[in-house]
Motif scaffolding. Sequence first.
Motif, short mmCIF file in Angstrom:
data_model
loop_
_atom_site.label_atom_id
_atom_site.label_comp_id
_atom_site.label_asym_id
_atom_site.label_seq_id
_atom_site.Cartn_x
_atom_site.Cartn_y
_atom_site.Cartn_z
N VAL B 219 0.84 -1.20 0.00
CA VAL B 219 0.00 0.00 0.00
C VAL B 219 0.88 1.25 0.00
CG1 VAL B 219 -1.76 1.31 1.26
CG2 VAL B 219 -1.90 -1.18 1.17
N GLN B 220 1.94 1.25 0.83
CA GLN B 220 2.81 2.44 0.88
C GLN B 220 3.56 2.63 -0.43
OE1 GLN B 220 1.98 4.23 3.43
NE2 GLN B 220 0.86 2.41 4.02
N LYS B 221 3.96 1.53 -1.06
CA LYS B 221 4.67 1.66 -2.34
C LYS B 221 3.72 2.21 -3.41
CE LYS B 221 8.49 -1.59 -1.93
NZ LYS B 221 9.57 -0.83 -2.56
N MET B 222 2.48 1.76 -3.37
CA MET B 222 1.49 2.29 -4.32
C MET B 222 1.25 3.77 -4.05
SD MET B 222 0.38 0.36 -6.67
CE MET B 222 -1.27 0.46 -7.27
N ARG B 223 1.22 4.12 -2.78
CA ARG B 223 0.98 5.51 -2.40
C ARG B 223 2.12 6.39 -2.90
NH1 ARG B 223 -1.54 7.53 2.98
NH2 ARG B 223 -0.26 6.04 4.07
N PHE B 224 3.35 5.90 -2.73
CA PHE B 224 4.51 6.66 -3.17
C PHE B 224 4.46 6.88 -4.69
CE2 PHE B 224 9.16 7.20 -3.88
CZ PHE B 224 9.32 8.32 -3.08
N LYS B 225 4.10 5.81 -5.41
CA LYS B 225 4.00 5.93 -6.86
C LYS B 225 2.88 6.89 -7.25
CE LYS B 225 6.13 1.86 -8.67
NZ LYS B 225 6.10 0.81 -9.67
N ALA B 226 1.77 6.83 -6.52
CA ALA B 226 0.64 7.73 -6.80
C ALA B 226 1.06 9.18 -6.58
CB ALA B 226 -0.55 7.37 -5.92
N ALA B 227 1.86 9.41 -5.52
CA ALA B 227 2.33 10.78 -5.23
C ALA B 227 3.24 11.28 -6.34
CB ALA B 227 3.06 10.79 -3.88
N ILE B 228 4.16 10.41 -6.78
CA ILE B 228 5.09 10.80 -7.86
C ILE B 228 4.30 11.13 -9.13
CG2 ILE B 228 6.95 9.92 -9.37
CD1 ILE B 228 7.96 10.42 -6.56
N GLU B 229 3.31 10.29 -9.44
CA GLU B 229 2.48 10.53 -10.63
C GLU B 229 1.73 11.85 -10.52
OE1 GLU B 229 1.82 9.17 -13.73
OE2 GLU B 229 3.70 8.16 -13.26
N ALA B 230 1.22 12.12 -9.30
CA ALA B 230 0.46 13.37 -9.11
C ALA B 230 1.36 14.58 -9.32
CB ALA B 230 -0.14 13.38 -7.70
N ILE B 231 2.61 14.49 -8.81
CA ILE B 231 3.56 15.61 -8.98
C ILE B 231 3.91 15.78 -10.45
CG2 ILE B 231 5.91 16.40 -8.46
CD1 ILE B 231 5.50 14.93 -5.69
N LYS B 232 4.15 14.64 -11.12
CA LYS B 232 4.49 14.69 -12.55
C LYS B 232 3.36 15.32 -13.35
CE LYS B 232 7.60 10.75 -13.19
NZ LYS B 232 7.61 9.35 -13.64
N SER B 233 2.12 15.00 -12.97
CA SER B 233 0.97 15.49 -13.74
C SER B 233 0.86 17.02 -13.69
CB SER B 233 -0.32 14.85 -13.24
OG SER B 233 -0.63 15.35 -11.96
N ILE B 234 1.43 17.64 -12.64
CA ILE B 234 1.40 19.10 -12.54
C ILE B 234 2.23 19.72 -13.67
CG2 ILE B 234 2.10 21.08 -11.10
CD1 ILE B 234 1.67 19.22 -8.66
N PHE B 235 3.33 19.06 -14.03
CA PHE B 235 4.25 19.64 -15.02
C PHE B 235 3.94 19.20 -16.45
CE2 PHE B 235 6.48 19.47 -10.96
CZ PHE B 235 6.77 20.83 -10.81
N ARG B 236 2.91 18.39 -16.62
CA ARG B 236 2.59 17.94 -17.97
C ARG B 236 1.78 18.98 -18.73
NH1 ARG B 236 1.12 12.42 -15.92
NH2 ARG B 236 3.12 11.36 -15.86
#
Lengths: 123, 236
Positions: B219-236
């Motif tokens: 769950v924490q690894k998924m959460r970390f990946k979700a956070a990274i994706e959310a940050i990346k989506s800001i710069f897209r």
Amino acid sequence: MWQRWFTVKGRSLFSIAFSLHRLTGIVLTIYLCMHLAYLTSIRMGKEVFESFIATTVTPQFLIFDILLILAGVYHGVNGLRLIIHEFGLAYESRKSILYISVAIALIVWLIASYRMYVFVMGV
Amino acid sequence: MDVEFKIKRFDGEKSYWQTFNIPVKKGMTVLEGLYYIKENLDGSLAFRASCRMAICGSCAVKINGKPRLACETQILEIGNKLEIEPLDNFRVIKDLVTDFEGFFAKHESVKPYLIRKDDNYEEPVELIQSPKELYAYYDFTLCVKCGICYSVCPAAATRDDYLGPAAITAAYRFNADSRDEGEKTRLALVCGDNGVWRCHFAAECSEVCPKQIDPAKAVQKMRFKAAIEAIKSIFR
């Protein structure tokens, strides 16, 4: 439903840590509201504020302050432990980290309590 | 040696405790004790079981307050008084039988299968994988969907629509699989407030998992990946 935050029967230390985190969070929220109301009293004049200080910074209130510090320190240190794990780190060492965080919280609490005792009692 | 089985029963309207005394031999499991009661003392006792060897995950119940698989728990390891209850966080249908429909629906909702653009069932091709790639997700394939992790999760206890540790672990298992191409699809499914962000890391799921697969870690690894994706989506 929220009562289930405090189910600890048959559970591990992690659930107890979680329940205490919730409990201390509630205590700190209530304290924050009281603290802000307390600070607002300064708008009614210096005398009013100082009379509040004279009421609460007393040996009778010391036990509440010591318990509040325990809640604050536990919540803060346990929160840091959770952040470490939530950043994807050290799951395998989670039991050791839990013990270390509780030890840190207790040490900080004892030091802080001693200092408050000296300040309030004037010894 | 006689052992006391105190079982929490539910007849559809009210729940009550009933006590049975059963003769126990060394090595006898709790599930065998339940079968003894059903066959010799009270045929109306309802419980769920299938493989009897900790593979199907059907027989999960609470034994002396702790959820376990009845088929792999030896009676004498627990003691001479056992309190057996249905799992928490599930609706009880009868006695020890709980409703798993929602649990399986949540599992299905995270698409727990390989997603590939080149799926061709007419002419299937072998998908090569190195041992390192296998070990990246292997532990998480051992989940038997027993629901024990879900039953102790405080986030699931307070919100019915939370996906729960088992479903998020299943999503992570396929996202970590080098053959899979559905990572973003699954991340979108689990990154809502009823998904990874609902977890408070009580970590009880990892403590009770009978297969020791560490769902909290997934769950924490998924959460970390979700956070990274959310940050990346800001710069897209």
